[in-house]
Design an enzyme around this catalytic site. Structure first.
Site, PDB file in Angstrom:
ATOM      1  NE  ARG A  51      -2.787   0.046   3.146  1.00 46.08           N
ATOM      2  CZ  ARG A  51      -3.537   0.084   4.225  1.00 46.08           C
ATOM      3  NH1 ARG A  51      -4.830   0.130   4.096  1.00 46.08           N
ATOM      4  NH2 ARG A  51      -3.010   0.065   5.426  1.00 46.08           N
ATOM      5  CE  LYS A 148       1.628 -20.774  11.943  1.00 43.31           C
ATOM      6  NZ  LYS A 148       2.498 -19.907  12.737  1.00 43.31           N
ATOM      7  CG  HIS A 178       8.430 -21.817   8.555  1.00 42.03           C
ATOM      8  ND1 HIS A 178       7.506 -21.528   9.511  1.00 42.03           N
ATOM      9  CD2 HIS A 178       9.610 -21.899   9.207  1.00 42.03           C
ATOM     10  CE1 HIS A 178       8.103 -21.429  10.687  1.00 42.03           C
ATOM     11  NE2 HIS A 178       9.382 -21.649  10.540  1.00 42.03           N
ATOM     12  CE  LYS A 182      11.861 -24.852  10.953  1.00 44.06           C
ATOM     13  NZ  LYS A 182      12.846 -23.882  11.361  1.00 44.06           N
ATOM     14  CD  GLU A 216       9.448 -20.605  19.039  1.00 43.18           C
ATOM     15  OE1 GLU A 216       9.943 -19.962  18.122  1.00 43.18           O
ATOM     16  OE2 GLU A 216       8.260 -20.512  19.377  1.00 43.18           O
ATOM     17  CG  ASP A 235       2.267 -19.256  16.666  1.00 41.84           C
ATOM     18  OD1 ASP A 235       2.128 -18.746  15.544  1.00 41.84           O
ATOM     19  OD2 ASP A 235       3.349 -19.249  17.295  1.00 41.84           O
ATOM     20  CG  HIS A 240       5.077 -24.944  12.769  1.00 37.60           C
ATOM     21  ND1 HIS A 240       4.806 -24.709  11.446  1.00 37.60           N
ATOM     22  CD2 HIS A 240       5.304 -23.722  13.309  1.00 37.60           C
ATOM     23  CE1 HIS A 240       4.867 -23.401  11.206  1.00 37.60           C
ATOM     24  NE2 HIS A 240       5.167 -22.787  12.326  1.00 37.60           N
ATOM     25  CE  LYS A 331       5.957 -17.706  20.253  1.00 37.28           C
ATOM     26  NZ  LYS A 331       6.901 -18.197  19.244  1.00 37.28           N
TER      27      LYS A 331
END
Ligand code: BG6
Length: 482
Positions: A51, A148, A178, A182, A216, A235, A240, A331
């Site tokens: 945009r 996603k 993704h 990998k 993570e 998520d 995944h 996380k």
């Protein structure tokens, strides 16, 4: 070991949302590396569309700054960046109005592969699909790439699939996860289906349990708005971890081709047992060790969004009935580790007597970091003292086995080249995504109906203690996350 680079045919790729974080951090650097390595032909054209009313020069400057700021890693030189900038165009476009679409159409070349990468907020996917189609930009060689999250639940995923189907065939839709790009995730298929060694043991008779861990150290950081509406289940688990589970549990496809692979993955998802309320633990990190807590990061003290999930999952089919799969992701954990550990059962009888010390055989496939494989086996401890047994690791690091200079390409490099080649094997099919939501929805639904907050765990720890109990209950334990 020299990678074999097979150049793809010339193409036009339109990156919608080209000034956004994903495009700048992942998509454009991935393309730059593919050009540098000779896979993307010099005739390829990449059209950034967004945009912002940017000039082409300003867009190029933005891309160059990002690439130079080590976005591309050591594999990109200044010359590579210059060559890549020559491939770029920029169009100011509005997804919700007709602005800019004619200009975009004028830049696209007929009769070559054309891809539209929807790197925008999911709320705009429908508008973009419609604009591409109503401006006559969808040729038979056109593909769309959808990032996603693909929906928020089963209903929204169905609606999105139906809406995309109004303009594109399934063969034109590339839904990204993704993790499938990998190298080490693809390696799961090579390990399973290119070796005879594992397959005879790959079932409930010989496998005691499987652990899938994606840990993570990062927190939600700058993605608080998105993440707080999503949580770890949407998520990470729905996509995944589900994909990892499928690759470990699926039957051998008859060929490594898109529908053969995706048919087998779909059968696994459909065979998953509903998760019993006592088989899931959800957590949220609290401030500790100088790290902020989840609610500080999202700025909402009442948020019940989970940043951690651990689950016990059963698969009701002949191969896996009776072998639990334990999944966990979170996380702000103690370490960044993604791995799959397959623990085998004890031998049926010990010829070394009751007192011999046993450790089970465990096959660990490390996805990141230190990509590699370890097989824990029992041997005789050398020296006198009778037949004393000891477990040792047959440890293989892919970097060492394949040469220390081996570069593992980023997942996006592989996936974008597959879009151009027209290979959907590593992309999710519509029915697969819907089946994954159908399994995930009741878990999230139960949390929504329950006013209890997720269990708190200290930032930088191993997650909530209740997750440890989930396995202790079954006389098992999680592998250490280090
Ligand atoms: C993304 C999630 O899909 O995957 C993020 O939205 C997560 O929350 C990321 O951090 C993890 O990916 P990787 O490649 O770093 O393991």
């Amino acid at each position: 070991m020299v990678a074999r680079v097979i150049p793809v045919d010339p193409f036009d790729l339109v990156v919608l949302g080209a000034t956004g974080d994903l495009a700048q951090r992942k998509i454009l650097p991935a393309l730059c590396r593919r050009l540098a390595e000779g896979q993307m032909p010099p005739e390829a054209q990449i059209i950034g569309a967004a945009r912002s009313a940017l000039s082409l020069a300003a867009f190029k400057e933005m891309v160059a700054d990002n690439l130079a700021a080590d976005r591309g890693g050591a594999r990109i030189s200044a010359d590579d960046i210059t060559a890549f900038l020559d491939r770029l165009e920029y169009v100011t476009i509005d997804a919700r109005s007709g602005d800019g679409w004619q200009e975009l159409g004028a830049r696209l070349r007929p009769d070559i592969t054309r891809a539209f990468y929807f790197s925008v907020a999911p709320a705009l996917f429908g508008d973009l699909a419609q604009r591409v189609s109503e401006h006559g930009l969808a040729t038979p060689q056109t593909r769309i790439v959808v990032e996603k999250p693909f929906g928020h639940d089963l209903d929204s995923a169905r609606a999105l699939n139906a809406m995309l189907a109004q303009h594109f065939t399934e063969a034109q839709i590339y839904r990204i996860d993704h993790y499938l790009g990998k190298e080490t995730v693809q390696n799961l298929m090579a390990v399973r289906f290119a070796n005879i060694l594992f397959e005879p043991l790959w079932n409930a008779r010989f496998v005691d349990h499987v652990q899938i861990t994606v840990a993570e150290t990062v927190g939600v950081g700058g993605r608080a708005d998105y993440y707080d509406q999503s949580g770890a289940m949407r998520d990470m688990v729905q996509n995944h971890l589900m994909q990892l589970l499928c690759l470990i549990a699926m039957e051998p496809p008859h060929r490594f081709d898109p529908d053969a692979v995706r048919d087998e993955k779909l059968k696994v998802i459909r065979a998953l047992d509903p998760v019993a309320p006592g088989d899931v633990v959800r957590g949220q990190y609290g401030a500790a060790a100088g790290l902020p807590g989840y609610i500080d990061e999202v700025g909402d003290a009442r948020s019940h969004t989970e940043s951690y999930v651990a689950l016990k999952v059963g698969i009701s089919n002949w191969r896996w009935k009776g072998t639990p799969f334990y999944l966990r992701t979170g996380k702000r954990l103690a370490a960044r580790t993604s791995e799959i550990a397959v623990t085998f059962r004890d031998p049926p009888h010990s010829i070394f007597g009751e007192d011999a010390e046993w450790r089970e055989n465990v096959l660990v496939i490390r996805l990141q970091p230190n990509e590699g494989m370890t097989l824990r086996v029992m041997i005789k401890e050398p020296g006198p003292g009778g037949m004393r047994l000891k477990d040792v690791a047959l440890d293989m690091s892919f970097a060492k086995a394949l040469g220390d200079d081996m570069q593992i390409p980023d997942a996006y490099e592989r996936l974008i080249m597959d879009v151009i080649r027209g290979n959907q094997t590593l992309f999710m099919r519509g029915d697969e995504v819907e089946a994954a939501w159908a399994w995930t929805d009741p878990v999230i639904g139960a949390w929504t109906a329950d006013a209890t907050a997720p269990l708190s765990y200290p930032a930088g720890s191993d997650g909530p203690e209740a997750a440890a109990r989930l396995l202790q209950r079954d006389e098992r334990q999680w592998r250490e996350v280090r």
